[in-house]
Scaffold this motif. Structure first.
Motif, PDB file in Angstrom:
ATOM      1  N   ARG A  83      41.910 -30.816  49.023  1.00 55.21           N
ATOM      2  CA  ARG A  83      41.203 -29.532  49.021  1.00 55.21           C
ATOM      3  C   ARG A  83      39.922 -29.651  48.204  1.00 55.21           C
ATOM      4  NH1 ARG A  83      43.151 -25.318  51.448  1.00 55.21           N
ATOM      5  NH2 ARG A  83      45.272 -25.416  52.227  1.00 55.21           N
ATOM      6  N   PRO A  84      38.905 -28.849  48.517  1.00 54.68           N
ATOM      7  CA  PRO A  84      37.589 -28.995  47.913  1.00 54.68           C
ATOM      8  C   PRO A  84      37.596 -29.055  46.392  1.00 54.68           C
ATOM      9  CG  PRO A  84      37.502 -27.417  49.712  1.00 54.68           C
ATOM     10  CD  PRO A  84      38.955 -27.773  49.521  1.00 54.68           C
ATOM     11  N   LEU A 136      18.105 -32.615  46.237  1.00 50.80           N
ATOM     12  CA  LEU A 136      18.210 -33.411  47.449  1.00 50.80           C
ATOM     13  C   LEU A 136      18.249 -34.909  47.146  1.00 50.80           C
ATOM     14  CD1 LEU A 136      15.783 -31.414  49.779  1.00 50.80           C
ATOM     15  CD2 LEU A 136      18.284 -31.369  49.760  1.00 50.80           C
ATOM     16  N   THR A 137      17.524 -35.345  46.129  1.00 46.97           N
ATOM     17  CA  THR A 137      17.515 -36.778  45.809  1.00 46.97           C
ATOM     18  C   THR A 137      18.723 -37.198  44.973  1.00 46.97           C
ATOM     19  OG1 THR A 137      16.055 -36.332  43.924  1.00 46.97           O
ATOM     20  CG2 THR A 137      15.013 -37.025  45.993  1.00 46.97           C
ATOM     21  N   SER A 138      19.443 -36.246  44.405  1.00 42.22           N
ATOM     22  CA  SER A 138      20.626 -36.590  43.615  1.00 42.22           C
ATOM     23  C   SER A 138      21.918 -36.436  44.409  1.00 42.22           C
ATOM     24  CB  SER A 138      20.700 -35.713  42.357  1.00 42.22           C
ATOM     25  OG  SER A 138      20.854 -34.347  42.696  1.00 42.22           O
ATOM     26  N   THR A 139      21.822 -35.947  45.635  1.00 41.75           N
ATOM     27  CA  THR A 139      22.997 -35.748  46.479  1.00 41.75           C
ATOM     28  C   THR A 139      23.271 -36.981  47.325  1.00 41.75           C
ATOM     29  OG1 THR A 139      22.659 -33.352  46.598  1.00 41.75           O
ATOM     30  CG2 THR A 139      23.982 -34.350  48.335  1.00 41.75           C
ATOM     31  N   ARG A 140      24.513 -37.370  47.371  1.00 40.89           N
ATOM     32  CA  ARG A 140      24.918 -38.441  48.284  1.00 40.89           C
ATOM     33  C   ARG A 140      25.422 -37.777  49.561  1.00 40.89           C
ATOM     34  NH1 ARG A 140      29.358 -43.291  47.337  1.00 40.89           N
ATOM     35  NH2 ARG A 140      28.241 -44.875  48.544  1.00 40.89           N
ATOM     36  N   PHE A 141      24.638 -37.861  50.611  1.00 45.69           N
ATOM     37  CA  PHE A 141      24.971 -37.223  51.878  1.00 45.69           C
ATOM     38  C   PHE A 141      25.850 -38.143  52.716  1.00 45.69           C
ATOM     39  CE2 PHE A 141      20.943 -35.222  50.658  1.00 45.69           C
ATOM     40  CZ  PHE A 141      21.218 -33.885  50.865  1.00 45.69           C
ATOM     41  N   LEU A 158      25.827 -30.998  50.426  1.00 44.52           N
ATOM     42  CA  LEU A 158      25.353 -29.877  49.614  1.00 44.52           C
ATOM     43  C   LEU A 158      26.475 -28.865  49.406  1.00 44.52           C
ATOM     44  CD1 LEU A 158      21.839 -29.281  51.215  1.00 44.52           C
ATOM     45  CD2 LEU A 158      22.317 -30.295  48.974  1.00 44.52           C
ATOM     46  N   PRO A 159      26.526 -28.216  48.249  1.00 39.97           N
ATOM     47  CA  PRO A 159      27.544 -27.184  48.009  1.00 39.97           C
ATOM     48  C   PRO A 159      27.412 -26.040  49.005  1.00 39.97           C
ATOM     49  CG  PRO A 159      26.459 -27.826  45.961  1.00 39.97           C
ATOM     50  CD  PRO A 159      25.671 -28.448  47.063  1.00 39.97           C
ATOM     51  N   ALA A 160      28.540 -25.421  49.309  1.00 38.87           N
ATOM     52  CA  ALA A 160      28.563 -24.340  50.300  1.00 38.87           C
ATOM     53  C   ALA A 160      27.645 -23.186  49.920  1.00 38.87           C
ATOM     54  CB  ALA A 160      29.994 -23.840  50.484  1.00 38.87           C
ATOM     55  N   GLU A 161      27.494 -22.937  48.623  1.00 34.42           N
ATOM     56  CA  GLU A 161      26.671 -21.799  48.195  1.00 34.42           C
ATOM     57  C   GLU A 161      25.173 -22.021  48.444  1.00 34.42           C
ATOM     58  OE1 GLU A 161      27.746 -24.181  44.414  1.00 34.42           O
ATOM     59  OE2 GLU A 161      28.731 -23.525  46.271  1.00 34.42           O
ATOM     60  N   LEU A 162      24.788 -23.240  48.794  1.00 37.81           N
ATOM     61  CA  LEU A 162      23.382 -23.521  49.077  1.00 37.81           C
ATOM     62  C   LEU A 162      23.064 -23.465  50.572  1.00 37.81           C
ATOM     63  CD1 LEU A 162      22.564 -26.427  46.571  1.00 37.81           C
ATOM     64  CD2 LEU A 162      22.333 -23.958  46.264  1.00 37.81           C
TER      65      LEU A 162
END
Length: 229
Positions: A83-84, A136-141, A158-162
């Motif tokens: 779960r998340p 965006l540059t710190s996120t591992r997509f 990205l977190p759901a709230e974004l």
């Protein structure tokens, strides 16, 4: 999970989940398990195609037998899916211990963060423009699936709230290489096309080449890091 037969040689796995559990997590768990099973020879399928809430298996010699296999494998997929909140806690706990080999496997996408919708994204997130770039540059997509156009990757991370709304009126032409955000996803336009996503930057990376093998540079399961160009 629901299994539906599609035609004579295909099955569709419907991974619709409760509201507090993102379908993307379950779809990715199934994609990974099915690709692993196919490589081991446990599964015969010509195509395994993930989407937002489904996974399509095509080119099955015996869909009935495959459906029985899927039912047996469901427990393995459930065990691999957390779960998340649990997943986020584990990711944060292990962030400093990431294996260098995993980093080396990431596709690095150089991005010029000069998109026309960058200020609007910053306003929607309640931050300034540099903070959007930093996020965006710190996120591992990870590529959840491809769609809309050949080689167009839908990137999760990205977190759901974004999550962001699409433009009220789509642009008639978005340049190739445009880096964009919409809903819970980031994406990169592989070629010029109409589009209603929020444009935050651009890259010169070629995402789709019919002469390449595979043609799509960013296929499902690929991990991606954006860096400032």
């Amino acid at each position: 999970m629901r299994i539906r037969q599609v035609g004579a040689h295909a099955l569709l796995l419907d991974c619709t989940t409760p509201a507090d559990f993102p379908e993307a997590a379950l779809v990715e768990a199934w994609r990974s398990e099915l690709w692993r099973r196919r490589e081991r020879g446990d599964l015969i399928a010509v195509e395994i195609v993930p989407a937002a809430r489904t996974v399509l298996l095509d080119g099955l010699p015996d869909p009935t037998t495959t459906a029985q296999q899927l039912t047996r494998w469901a427990s393995d997929v459930a065990a691999a899916t957390t779960r998340p909140n649990q997943a986020n806690a584990e990711a944060n706990a292990n962030a400093e211990d990431e294996d260098e080999d995993d980093d080396a496997a990431d596709v690095v996408v150089p991005v010029s963060f000069d998109g026309p919708d960058l200020p609007a994204v910053a306003e929607h997130w309640g931050v300034d423009v540099p903070a959007v770039r930093q996020r965006l540059t710190s996120t591992r997509f990870q590529v959840a699936f491809c769609g809309f156009a050949p080689g167009f990757p839908y990137l999760t991370g990205l977190p759901a709230e974004l999550a962001l709304p699409r433009l009220a009126t789509p642009r008639p032409r978005v340049p190739a290489g445009s880096v964009a955000l919409a809903g819970p996803y980031a994406g990169i336009y592989p070629g010029a096309s109409p589009g209603g996503w929020q444009l935050v930057g651009r890259t010169d990376l070629v995402l789709f080449d019919v002469a390449a093998d595979p043609p799509a540079r960013l296929g499902p399961g690929t991990t991606v890091r954006m860096v400032a160009a």
